[in-house]
Design an enzyme around this catalytic site. Sequence first.
Site, PDB file in Angstrom:
ATOM      1  N   ASP A 106       0.825  -1.205   0.000  1.00  0.00           N
ATOM      2  CA  ASP A 106       0.000   0.000   0.000  1.00  0.00           C
ATOM      3  C   ASP A 106       0.864   1.262   0.000  1.00  0.00           C
ATOM      4  OD1 ASP A 106      -2.248   1.917   0.932  1.00  0.00           O
ATOM      5  OD2 ASP A 106      -3.263  -0.020   0.817  1.00  0.00           O
ATOM      6  N   HIS A 142      -3.712   5.264   4.226  1.00  0.00           N
ATOM      7  CA  HIS A 142      -4.524   4.136   3.802  1.00  0.00           C
ATOM      8  C   HIS A 142      -3.938   2.789   4.244  1.00  0.00           C
ATOM      9  CE1 HIS A 142      -5.964   1.545   0.347  1.00  0.00           C
ATOM     10  NE2 HIS A 142      -7.099   2.075   0.750  1.00  0.00           N
ATOM     11  N   SER A 191     -11.627  -1.211  -0.186  1.00  0.00           N
ATOM     12  CA  SER A 191     -10.322  -1.139   0.476  1.00  0.00           C
ATOM     13  C   SER A 191     -10.362  -1.656   1.905  1.00  0.00           C
ATOM     14  CB  SER A 191      -9.877   0.328   0.572  1.00  0.00           C
ATOM     15  OG  SER A 191      -9.050   0.654  -0.485  1.00  0.00           O
TER      16      SER A 191
END
Length: 827
Positions: A193, A231, A403
């Site tokens: 990520d 994230h 996600s």
Amino acid sequence: MRVVGSAALAFGFLCAATASLHPRSYETHDFFALHLDGSISPADVAHHLGARHEGPIGELPHHHTFSIPREVSADTDTLLEHARSRRKLARRDNNELLDGVLWSQKLDPPRKRLQKRLPSPPENLPRAPINTHDNVDAVHSQKQIAASLDITDPIFSGQWHLFNTVQIGHDLNVTGAWLEGITGKGVITAVVDDGLDMYSNDLKPNYFAEGSFDFNDQVPEPKPRLLEDRHGTRCAGEIAAARNDICGLGVAYDSRVSGVRILSEPIDDTDEAAAINYAYQQNDIYSCSWGPPDDGATMEGPGVLIKRAMVNGIQNGRGGKGSIFVFAAGNGASHDDNCNFDGYTNSIYSITVGAIDREGLHPSYSESCSAQMVVAYSSGSSDAIHTTDVGADKCYNFHGGTSAAGPLAAGSVALALSARPELTWRDAQYIMVETAVPIHEDDGSWQVLKTGKKFSHDWGFGKVDAYALVQKARAWELVKPQAWFHSPWLRVQHKIPQGDQGLASSYTVTKEMIKEANLERLEHVTVTMNVNHTRRGDLSVELRSPDGVISHLSTARRPDNEEAGYVDWTFMSVAHWGESGIGTWMVIVKDTDVNEFAGEFTDWRLNLWGEAIDGSNQPLHPMPNEHDDDHNIEDAIVATTSINPAPAKTDPPGPATDGVDRPVKPKPTAQPTTPAEAPAETADVPSPTETDAVETPTTTASSDSFLPSFFPTFGASKRTQAWIYAAIGSIIVFCIALGVYFQVQRRKRQRKDPHDDYDFEMIEDEDELQAMTGTSGRTHRRGGELYNAFAGESDEEPLFSDEDDEPYNDRRSSENRKERRSTEQSR
Ligand SMILES: *[C@@H]1O[C@H](CO)[C@@H](O)[C@H](O)[C@H]1NC(C)=O
Ligand SMILES: *[C@@H]1O[C@H](CO)[C@@H](O)[C@H](O)[C@H]1NC(C)=O
């Protein structure tokens, strides 16, 4: 660069592959990836080519990167071209060095990925969920569970995805596994990520440094550096946030987590390939919440090096048991996007995870497709996932999109692996399929499969149940190795009729072929196809199996104006899991929009993947190659083709008509290994008698309700299935004599190989990229653009939508379903 080298060396052999990495100067140099045979050294090749050996490509055996100054790279091109043609001709002359170059590819510069669109700001969220009434008993048991497990994490009570005290049952059902002592010990998940905050006190105890690397800054520690690098940390918290006094818990709170940072800067294919194999003897699971843009206009997959890395991962990772790749399905549903247009989510090597919200509804962003395996909880119905954030003790209550669903599935797999470490990558997929819990079984999206399991393009096999997954893992009998069957290329070369009809092409797989392929039962089915069209978004494709199961391989997409069809694109389906594969398979290509955009269905091939009959002698599948799909159209065998004239009606009134003969006449000469030379064209046209024989179902299906062909409302009842089966009998009412046509059309297939089409222009900025790719944001196939799936939502489509599920399928079907739903509601 040497600093990087020595820092990496400090991590020992793990980092050896990346020791020579340095910022690549694509402005002044061209870069090549070469696959060498074991007998020659990269140094000799470099010397011979006048190139510099940049280093090995991640964990890919005998793959190396070389660089050459721009001025002289044209010569290298010529040399490599020479090597390629020599190989093709199997000619060996005195240049043994070039004979040792098994494969070569000039590398595209790292592409500047599209700007991350930040998630809807929290203030857009309704202040309070609609239904906040805690169930008193549930709260009591939650407290008891926390007490018996010594859970003191302050936001645990808000982590409804772990234990929902409001909508009872709408959670991962994980606490039972924890109570049995299954908390993820010994398992490591790599979150690929935008970084991972290893200094967060919630992640620090479980952070696995040796499995971590930053490919964007080429340093060992994948620390979030940009403001928006949050994230990966949030995803990591969902999987492995520690049981302590900070924030909440991960699904597998005693498992460890690595960070592999790739999303913050452009990266090239060699780095991406290295990233998904990073420390692949230590990292068990790779959790990937990203992919090509979900704009409903992009059709893009990983380049060959990355595909090879995935295959390398499943074949050699985790001591040969295989890395487990988990991918978020994508957030583009409201743009008609479908996860079969994404080469990562439709890979047979990945577990594709869609979303379900805390009320059990289908979030409007979550994409559907035949490659979707399961759904897991995420944002919607006024709430989101509560997890860890970047910062020493920061929490985040608004994590969402697919996600956030992917990591919950990854964490559940971590629990299963901790209970049963010897599961292979395919065992992991099996236990997912076996234990997923169907939801909304009456929503018209479910089909009953041969095995009795149910599949929905919207929900996959259902939602993840972590407890059931762990139980299944414990008792699971490991599957035999993977076997496969690749059909020959099947030539269609026929205009696609516009409207609700479709062009059907079929291929019969015999018992002998399956036996020859050593294939016992199916897992994945893939169809690689070429369709020539002037507007890609008009197309949709169905696959019908011998058992009557329908996969919607592709659906029409409003934003997709690409003036092309499908070029060697491979669609995937998990809907045929457990079938034998024997019988007639039919692909139906439709062009539902009657407009000036038209096209032709060129050819296709069927690939069946599954468990071997005899596991003792089954080889591993060869590494993918960009020339795997190369073929001359004239060598393809002529498939049985017909126009599908009668749109099927829904809600079958007729009696069960099991045993209706299939309208398709199998091509007797079709052999998988030896493509028929000169097919007897006229033999494929059914005689009038055959045609008459299959007309009956058309006349019995006399319902007035008009719906497009084979609208997926069949499912639950056996009767319905039987009717569908009968309806299939109505497909061919007439056939055109294709023979003459094929005779005329016979010509060598002219197809430009996208992988030989190198484009070396540096993309300096976003604007230029936009200009290159068009306003729709569509990109070339081999793009390096990755983006974070959470940010895939535009402002006007908030992630936290209360909107009911956007049903799967092409837009016409979804309108129909909406209508149907509103009728139901008004009842
Ligand atoms: C959830 O876990 C419990 C054990 O805690 C188990 O008995 C049950 O079958 C699981 N599944 C569901 C749907 O409740
Ligand atoms: C199909 O491809 C051929 C070239 O192979 C081209 O000449 C033709 O125009 C294409 N047709 C459509 C409808 O795109």
